[in-house]
Write an enzyme that holds these catalytic residues in place. Structure first.
Site, PDB file in Angstrom:
ATOM      1  N   LYS A   1      -6.340  -7.167 -14.788  1.00  0.00           N
ATOM      2  CA  LYS A   1      -6.279  -7.799 -13.471  1.00  0.00           C
ATOM      3  C   LYS A   1      -7.722  -8.107 -13.074  1.00  0.00           C
ATOM      4  O   LYS A   1      -8.526  -7.198 -12.851  1.00  0.00           O
ATOM      5  CB  LYS A   1      -5.624  -6.888 -12.440  1.00  0.00           C
TER       6      LYS A   1
ATOM      7  N   ASN B   1       0.682  -1.793  -3.057  1.00  0.00           N
ATOM      8  CA  ASN B   1      -0.006  -0.517  -3.155  1.00  0.00           C
ATOM      9  C   ASN B   1      -0.004   0.212  -1.816  1.00  0.00           C
ATOM     10  O   ASN B   1       0.722   1.181  -1.607  1.00  0.00           O
ATOM     11  CB  ASN B   1      -1.425  -0.724  -3.677  1.00  0.00           C
TER      12      ASN B   1
ATOM     13  N   ALA C   1      -1.511  -8.439  -2.482  1.00  0.00           N
ATOM     14  CA  ALA C   1      -2.327  -8.142  -1.298  1.00  0.00           C
ATOM     15  C   ALA C   1      -1.652  -8.561  -0.005  1.00  0.00           C
ATOM     16  O   ALA C   1      -1.083  -9.653   0.099  1.00  0.00           O
ATOM     17  CB  ALA C   1      -3.719  -8.790  -1.381  1.00  0.00           C
ATOM     18  N   GLY C   2      -1.718  -7.668   0.974  1.00  0.00           N
ATOM     19  CA  GLY C   2      -1.218  -7.959   2.311  1.00  0.00           C
ATOM     20  C   GLY C   2       0.233  -7.617   2.549  1.00  0.00           C
ATOM     21  O   GLY C   2       0.708  -7.668   3.687  1.00  0.00           O
TER      22      GLY C   2
ATOM     23  N   GLY D   1      -4.880  -4.777   1.927  1.00  0.00           N
ATOM     24  CA  GLY D   1      -4.702  -3.635   2.814  1.00  0.00           C
ATOM     25  C   GLY D   1      -4.394  -3.971   4.253  1.00  0.00           C
ATOM     26  O   GLY D   1      -4.266  -3.073   5.091  1.00  0.00           O
TER      27      GLY D   1
END
Length: 256
Positions: free
Chosen positions: A98, A207, A185-186, A159
């Site tokens: 990644k 995550n 993301a987000g 995040g």
């Protein structure tokens, strides 16, 4: 569901990819990842003790049978990312990567120029590159053209838990992509993941929303079900959006 996703040389049953940061401990992380059904989990090389086979981060993932996706988080330019990728391949025995390059530590926005430069070189070196990038349709197409195995446009800043803020651009990326699109993301709620899948994304990476939940293991289940639900809805055709009311049971014939 018999709905498989192929990226590079691997095929996945689950379309939920996961991260390894922010969990309270390794045991909770392992249980949550197993419960999520995820078959691909990413980690920053800087967190791995490459010379320690019992590494507290690495071992729970390996023991769970989950594929490793090392990332270059912390790299500020293409040179640093390429160096980190080479270390990861040597230490972990995988050519999957990644690619993350975000020089600004405050907002962690990916650098598009350095990302494209690094991606082109890493593909030449035999890496299976999954680049984290802005939801920029032109950039995603360029990354595809240099040989990336998938593209990973952001839904919102890392995040932030804001969800699919970049929806309009993601729809264009998904429409024109000839490689898998993984929204990264987000994503802060299962509903966000479901929406990404309903739009036609091939997978999502989550995550913080799992790791920082009050009960990460239960939240992993919620995300697993949301991804499955969103994919099933996309595959079977969502009803068209209308600007005016359309009666579900019109009485015209009955009244006549």
């Amino acid at each position: 569901m018999n709905d498989l996703l192929t990226i590079g040389d691997k095929t996945f049953r689950s379309r939920l990819f996961t991260g390894t940061g922010k969990f309270p401990n390794a045991s909770v992380m392992q249980k949550a990842l197993i419960e999520s059904g995820s078959e691909l989990s990413t980690m920053a090389l800087k967190r791995v003790e490459v010379n320690n086979p019992e590494d507290n981060i690495l071992k729970p993932i390996v023991d769970a049978g989950i594929n490793l996706l090392p990332n270059t988080s912390g790299a500020k330019n293409a040179r640093e990312a390429i160096f980190a990728a080479q270390l990861a391949r040597e230490a972990l025995g995988t050519n999957w990567l990644k690619l993350e390059i975000h020089p600004d530590p405050k907002y962690l926005m990916p650098d598009p120029i350095e990302t494209l430069t690094a991606a082109e070189e890493l593909v030449k070196q035999g890496f299976i590159v999954l680049p984290y990038c802005h939801a920029d349709p032109v950039l995603c197409k360029r990354l595809e053209e240099v040989g990336c195995a998938a593209v990973m446009p952001l839904g919102a800043p890392i995040g932030s838990n804001k969800g699919i803020v970049s929806r309009d651009f993601l729809e264009i990326i998904i429409d024109q992509a000839r490689v898998p699109v993984v929204v990264d993301a987000g994503i802060g709620a299962p509903s966000h993941a479901a929406l990404a899948m309903e739009l036609g994304a091939d997978a999502v990476l989550v995550n913080t929303a799992i790791a920082a939940a009050r009960n990460p293991i239960a939240m992993a289940t919620a995300f697993k079900l949301a991804v499955q639900s969103g994919r099933l809805a996309y595959e079977n055709g969502l009803a068209a959006v209308n600007t005016q009311a359309v009666a579900s049971s019109p009485l015209t014939a009955f009244l006549d």
